[in-house]
Design an enzyme around this catalytic site. Structure first.
Site, short mmCIF file in Angstrom:
data_model
loop_
_atom_site.label_atom_id
_atom_site.label_comp_id
_atom_site.label_asym_id
_atom_site.label_seq_id
_atom_site.Cartn_x
_atom_site.Cartn_y
_atom_site.Cartn_z
N GLU A 259 0.81 -1.21 0.00
CA GLU A 259 0.00 0.00 0.00
C GLU A 259 0.85 1.27 0.00
O GLU A 259 0.41 2.33 -0.44
CB GLU A 259 -0.92 -0.03 1.23
CG GLU A 259 -2.27 0.62 0.98
CD GLU A 259 -3.25 0.44 2.13
OE1 GLU A 259 -3.06 -0.49 2.95
OE2 GLU A 259 -4.19 1.22 2.20
N HIS A 286 10.16 -25.55 0.66
CA HIS A 286 9.78 -26.76 -0.08
C HIS A 286 8.70 -26.44 -1.10
O HIS A 286 7.95 -27.33 -1.51
CB HIS A 286 9.30 -27.84 0.90
CG HIS A 286 10.44 -28.40 1.69
ND1 HIS A 286 11.10 -29.56 1.33
CD2 HIS A 286 11.08 -27.92 2.77
CE1 HIS A 286 12.07 -29.78 2.19
NE2 HIS A 286 12.10 -28.79 3.08
N LYS A 402 -13.00 1.53 -1.99
CA LYS A 402 -13.96 1.83 -0.92
C LYS A 402 -15.16 2.61 -1.48
O LYS A 402 -16.30 2.37 -1.14
CB LYS A 402 -13.28 2.67 0.18
CG LYS A 402 -12.35 1.89 1.12
CD LYS A 402 -11.90 2.80 2.28
CE LYS A 402 -11.00 2.07 3.27
NZ LYS A 402 -10.58 2.87 4.42
O1 PA5 Z 1 -3.18 1.95 5.68
C1 PA5 Z 1 -4.32 2.32 5.48
O2 PA5 Z 1 -4.65 3.51 5.45
C2 PA5 Z 1 -5.44 1.31 5.23
O3 PA5 Z 1 -4.95 0.03 5.09
C3 PA5 Z 1 -6.41 1.35 6.39
O4 PA5 Z 1 -5.75 0.95 7.56
C4 PA5 Z 1 -7.61 0.42 6.14
O5 PA5 Z 1 -8.22 0.76 4.92
C5 PA5 Z 1 -8.64 0.55 7.26
O6 PA5 Z 1 -9.04 1.88 7.38
P1 PA5 Z 1 -9.69 2.43 8.71
O7 PA5 Z 1 -8.72 2.28 9.82
O8 PA5 Z 1 -10.02 3.86 8.41
O9 PA5 Z 1 -10.93 1.62 8.99
#
Ligand code: PA5
Length: 422
Positions: A259, A286, A402
């Site tokens: 990410e 393996h 989202k």
């Molecule tokens: O790193 C990030 O921003 C995302 O992976 C969020 O952690 C994830 O989408 C969850 O979002 P939130 O904490 O707003 O529910």
């Protein structure tokens, strides 16, 4: 923490200064030196409202950066210690997984964490709705059964204030996947019995070594240059952790790199990324190792080893009929065997001469060393992101998914309006 990089590399100039400058706006850098008295107060208040000893199950409802960090740390520490409390994760909308996780809980004696930075993540809120209605059906009081960890001022916080519950904040400038050392990770871990101060001490040791010219500064700058330079030809990084207890850590790493580093470069339309793959030795030795050794030359390898395992069980010195040739393993401790396997993997890769390889050795698994590992990876990610010229801290690709999901739910609601009371 020991490190070796089997390649010599010249570090790009000016990168360190860019990271120093970033500290003004990116909040995770300051988490290691935070004062944890707010969490001590939280625990005290928690104990005044709940029978702490009776609570056996702690359940996190959250996803991505709001669940992977505490899960990784708890799972690693479970390998060395028995905890009085169990930690469960609701991090999926898979109905089978929701049900099977619920079945594991002693629900009357469960405390729930709802962790969401934005406070509006559909996966998290949908499961929370399910849990809350289940508790109501079972006539289980909701009072002080939930701790909400979210941004100050979020809608989730406003909701939390409509009944008796605990609320903790994630600092606004700390992003989801960098939030494990904020209340998002620390609060559930603290309640579960983890020594969170030692976690932070470990992180601080890495931070000081990096920012105050310690050995970590040179190591991380070299490694980041190496990963950024390799990101074109060797654009897959396989993290081979030689301990089962690090399997959730590799999931955390996959999110952190995926990410943070996979996106369009700043001021250009060029897409870049380093695909993270989490592997566990000896299991994946393996299977996946074949692909690395003989497959396409698009993968770099990071081997993560543990120097000292607590458990010293040995292979019994017995001879098995027809298997006498294998007596050479007799009396060897499994902790030594697993490290010999890691070293064999490293040698097999080095023999090929065209597979980039990097190693990290943790002295031991405990809070301090896990804190070091977490912060080391966060710094490495920030450095690689700078060198790859991306915004490490945004996630437009995830946000677009989202939004589309929200649109689909809206459409569904238009076509099938809910019946009253359902
Ligand atoms: O790193 C990030 O921003 C995302 O992976 C969020 O952690 C994830 O989408 C969850 O979002 P939130 O904490 O707003 O529910």
């Amino acid at each position: 923490m020991k490190n070796s990089l089997y390649f010599n590399i010249k570090v790009e100039e000016g990168i360190f200064d860019k990271i120093v400058a970033e500290q003004k706006s990116i909040g995770y850098y300051t988490l290691p030196e935070q004062d944890i008295s707010y969490l001590l107060n939280y625990l005290e208040e928690f104990k005044s409202k709940n029978d702490y000893d009776a609570i056996k199950d702690i359940a996190i409802i959250g996803i991505g950066g709001s669940s992977l960090g505490p899960k990784a740390i708890f799972r690693a520490l479970q390998g060395i210690r028995d905890f009085d409390k169990r930690l469960h994760l609701f991090e999926s909308t898979d109905p089978a997984s929701i049900r099977s996780t619920l079945n594991k809980l002693d629900i009357k004696n469960t405390h729930f964490f709802v962790i969401s930075k934005s406070g509006t993540t559909i996966e998290t809120i949908s499961v929370y709705k399910y849990v809350i209605s289940l508790l109501k059906t079972k006539d289980i009081p909701l009072d002080y059964r939930f701790t909400f960890v979210t941004d100050d001022g979020s809608k989730l916080e406003a909701h939390a204030k409509t009944f008796n519950s605990f609320v903790l904040h994630i600092p606004v400038n700390v992003g989801g996947r960098f939030s494990v050392l904020s209340a998002a990770g620390l609060a559930p871990l603290f309640l579960a019995g983890v020594d969170i101060q030692r976690l932070l001490d470990g992180a601080l040791a890495i931070k000081q070594s990096f920012f105050e010219d310690g050995y970590i500064k040179e190591t991380l700058l070299k490694k980041a240059t190496y990963y950024a330079k390799n990101s074109m030809n060797y654009n897959i990084n396989t993290l081979f952790a030689y301990s089962e207890s690090l399997d959730s850590f590799t999931d955390w790493y996959v999110q952190l790199w995926g990410e943070s580093l996979g996106k369009k470069q700043r001021h250009s339309s060029f897409n870049v990324g380093l695909t993270p793959v989490g592997l566990i030795g000896p299991k994946d030795q393996h299977s996946f190792l074949q692909l690395i050794v003989e497959g396409l030359r698009d993968k770099s390898v990071t081997v993560l080893k543990i120097e000292n395992f607590d458990d010293k069980i040995k292979i019994p010195a017995i001879t098995l009929k027809e298997l006498e040739g294998l007596d050479l393993m007799n009396g060897i401790a499994f902790c030594d065997l697993i490290n010999m396997q890691a070293d064999s993997t490293i040698e097999a890769l080095l023999d090929k001469k065209d597979i980039p390889i990097d190693t990290i050795t943790l002295q031991h698994i405990d809070e301090e060393n896990i804190g070091k590992l977490i912060y080391y990876y966060e710094l490495l990610t920030s450095l690689v992101g700078q060198m790859m010229n991306v915004n490490t801290y945004d996630q437009p690709g995830v946000e677009s998914g989202k939004k589309i999901l929200e649109g689909k739910l809206l459409e569904e609601r238009k076509n099938f309006p809910p019946k009253k009371g359902k």
